[in-house]
Design an enzyme around this catalytic site. Sequence first.
Site, PDB file in Angstrom:
ATOM      1  N   ASP A 113      14.956 -11.840   3.319  1.00  0.00           N
ATOM      2  CA  ASP A 113      14.476 -11.383   1.954  1.00  0.00           C
ATOM      3  C   ASP A 113      13.079 -10.921   2.233  1.00  0.00           C
ATOM      4  OD1 ASP A 113      13.687 -11.303  -0.634  1.00  0.00           O
ATOM      5  OD2 ASP A 113      15.710 -12.213  -1.246  1.00  0.00           O
ATOM      6  N   SER A 168      18.366 -11.944  -7.503  1.00  0.00           N
ATOM      7  CA  SER A 168      16.685 -11.904  -7.906  1.00  0.00           C
ATOM      8  C   SER A 168      16.699 -12.344  -9.308  1.00  0.00           C
ATOM      9  CB  SER A 168      16.501 -10.467  -7.526  1.00  0.00           C
ATOM     10  OG  SER A 168      15.018 -10.556  -7.794  1.00  0.00           O
ATOM     11  N   HIS A 220      16.521  -8.279   0.672  1.00  0.00           N
ATOM     12  CA  HIS A 220      16.400  -8.803  -0.784  1.00  0.00           C
ATOM     13  C   HIS A 220      17.812  -8.427  -1.479  1.00  0.00           C
ATOM     14  CE1 HIS A 220      15.028 -10.638  -4.317  1.00  0.00           C
ATOM     15  NE2 HIS A 220      14.877  -9.398  -5.133  1.00  0.00           N
TER      16      HIS A 220
END
Length: 522
Positions: free
Chosen positions: A399, A184, A439
């Site tokens: 995601d 991320s 994610h």
Amino acid sequence: MRAILYTGLLSSLAAATQNAQQQCSKLAKKLDIDNATVWFTEYVSAGTNMSFPDAHPTCTQGAVTVGVDFCRVALYVATSNRSGISMEAWLPSNWTGRFLSTGNGGLNGCLSYSDMAYTVELGFATVGANNGHNGTSGAPFLNNPDVVEDFAYRSVHTNVVIGKQISKAFYSKKHTKSYYLGCSTGGRQGFKSAQSFPEDFDGIVAGAPAFNFNNLTSWSGHFYLLTGAPGSPTYLTPAQWTAVHADIMTQCDGLDGYLDGILEDPQLCHYRPESLICPPGTPANTSTCLTGTQAATVRAVFSDLHGANGAFVYPRMQPGTELLGTPYIYFAGQPFPYTTDWFRYVVYNDPAWDPATLGPADYARADALNPSDIRTWSGDLSRIRARGAKILHWHGLQDQIITSEISPRYYDHVARTMGLPGSTLDEFYRFFRISGTGHCQGGPGASFIGQGRSAVASLDPEQNVLMAVVRWVEQGKAPESILGSAVVNGTVVYQRRHCKYPLRNVYTGKGDPKHPDSWKCV
Ligand SMILES: *[C@@H]1O[C@H](CO)[C@@H](O)[C@H](O)[C@H]1NC(C)=O
Ligand SMILES: *[C@@H]1O[C@H](CO)[C@@H](O)[C@H](O)[C@H]1NC(C)=O
Ligand SMILES: *[C@@H]1O[C@H](CO)[C@@H](O)[C@H](O)[C@H]1NC(C)=O
Ligand SMILES: *[C@@H]1O[C@H](CO)[C@@H](O)[C@H](O)[C@H]1NC(C)=O
Ligand SMILES: *[C@@H]1O[C@H](CO)[C@@H](O)[C@H](O)[C@H]1NC(C)=O
Ligand SMILES: *[C@@H]1O[C@H](CO)[C@@H](O)[C@H](O)[C@H]1NC(C)=O
Ligand SMILES: *[C@@H]1O[C@H](CO)[C@@H](O)[C@H](O)[C@H]1NC(C)=O
Ligand SMILES: *[C@@H]1O[C@H](CO)[C@@H](O)[C@H](O)[C@H]1NC(C)=O
């Protein structure tokens, strides 16, 4: 005889421990680092239940029990006269000679203790930092470009430079190879290092990167404008999103040859929400069909975002992820907090800025401002290539926060910028699309690829992205695919091989679909 041997062994173990403890307590005096203040050094023995009472409450750091002995060092390093980082080095007694930096997430402000525990247990001298501020809020950025600069690149880079000095001082020798693990914002930090600090790492694992950061932040904020608040004609209820998800599966699940609720290549799915429009006479509050206005919302969610004069801003949300995560993060009918904070505390320095006013002029303003080149979109990786370093890039195809469609765009951007075909990029940069994965972690598919401590099915480099990059760097054996595991209640229920981009995974039509060999990368 046996008793004597045993006693001897015990006392030599005790001596080794005592020595490690002494080394650790002496470390603070040995360190002579510009602009740094050592807070403490602490010998942590295997099995200690660590808690982090000093951490900012929004970081919600849970307790971590680490299975190896290590020396923990915490320090503050000034990065300017109005900014600085808090960092820690965890130095295992049983050291492999390897160094590793962890990254951060979101807009935080929090050390990734779980990643530090994961990698220190694997024998890496591990460092982590707070990215220049404490906590998850963007408020510390207000009128302080130096704190933003730490967040954009300087925290990781400073942490690495100083972390390597600390490691050398502790072990009295230099590390052998240097690694990075992050997802991320951590994925963006990995690419920032690859683009701008090619000396920092020999091997980088970058997941779900928040690159094209300015435009990502605009895109994250635009969902609220599409849905409106709950009750708006444009808003869909969670039950309606469930119906949309089922309809997406009806239209697209078979594209990979097997119906299992997982799209192996969501880029092939051109979902048509108009099929869900309610027939005449349906009650207005039904949960299983959509009004024409709601169908328009869905179509916009699954369309690329364009700004002023039709400029491309950021790719669409990939279809298939509607049910994941904190329910419906982008579809909850609320402003997205990171977008709100970024515009309030960085772009406009105006804490009263209203996220409901976001629009194309703001997208353009944010991207033009691009503080400390936080965009992280350079397609030129020639310097890190020249060093022989390796990049393993991966992205979950469900995601729900950073659409996976940004990642092939970056890969293709690198290919075009450097003028290189995939076969040459393969020598130093490989990208894997991980189906059924949300994610960074979680999701209904084979999402355990060793990307974090709670997603390890195996340390085999075929099944673990970190050990895959170590093998690539140290033995020259590059990963062709990543074997992921679907784990339910601690048990591996099936495995599937995730393909190297641009290949995609398809069921051969023969054999048990739960067996990875029944699929192939085409
Ligand atoms: C570690 O300590 C915390 C409290 O700080 C406690 O909640 C947790 O259960 C402990 N974990 C273990 C494995 O003992
Ligand atoms: C961050 O928190 C630490 C305590 O964990 C504190 O010592 C430090 O001063 C804080 N940094 C900032 C920038 O507030
Ligand atoms: C220490 O901080 C000063 C002032 O912020 C800076 O000029 C100098 O480069 C820093 N030293 C190192 C080694 O980073
Ligand atoms: C901080 O450093 C900048 C130069 O980097 C200087 O312009 C400014 O006056 C300094 N502020 C203080 C409070 O020392
Ligand atoms: C040290 O780590 C290696 C792996 O890097 C492992 O094989 C060995 O058993 C470990 N030794 C101890 C004493 O934990
Ligand atoms: C839908 O609205 C009707 C009429 O207002 C009401 O009787 C019914 O209970 C509602 N159904 C649901 C599922 O909310
Ligand atoms: C970001 O969006 C702006 C429009 O707001 C556009 O001009 C720019 O090309 C975009 N950048 C990237 C890397 O897509
Ligand atoms: C996993 O555990 C949960 C909670 O104990 C249970 O409800 C669920 O049925 C389990 N799933 C499987 C596949 O065993």
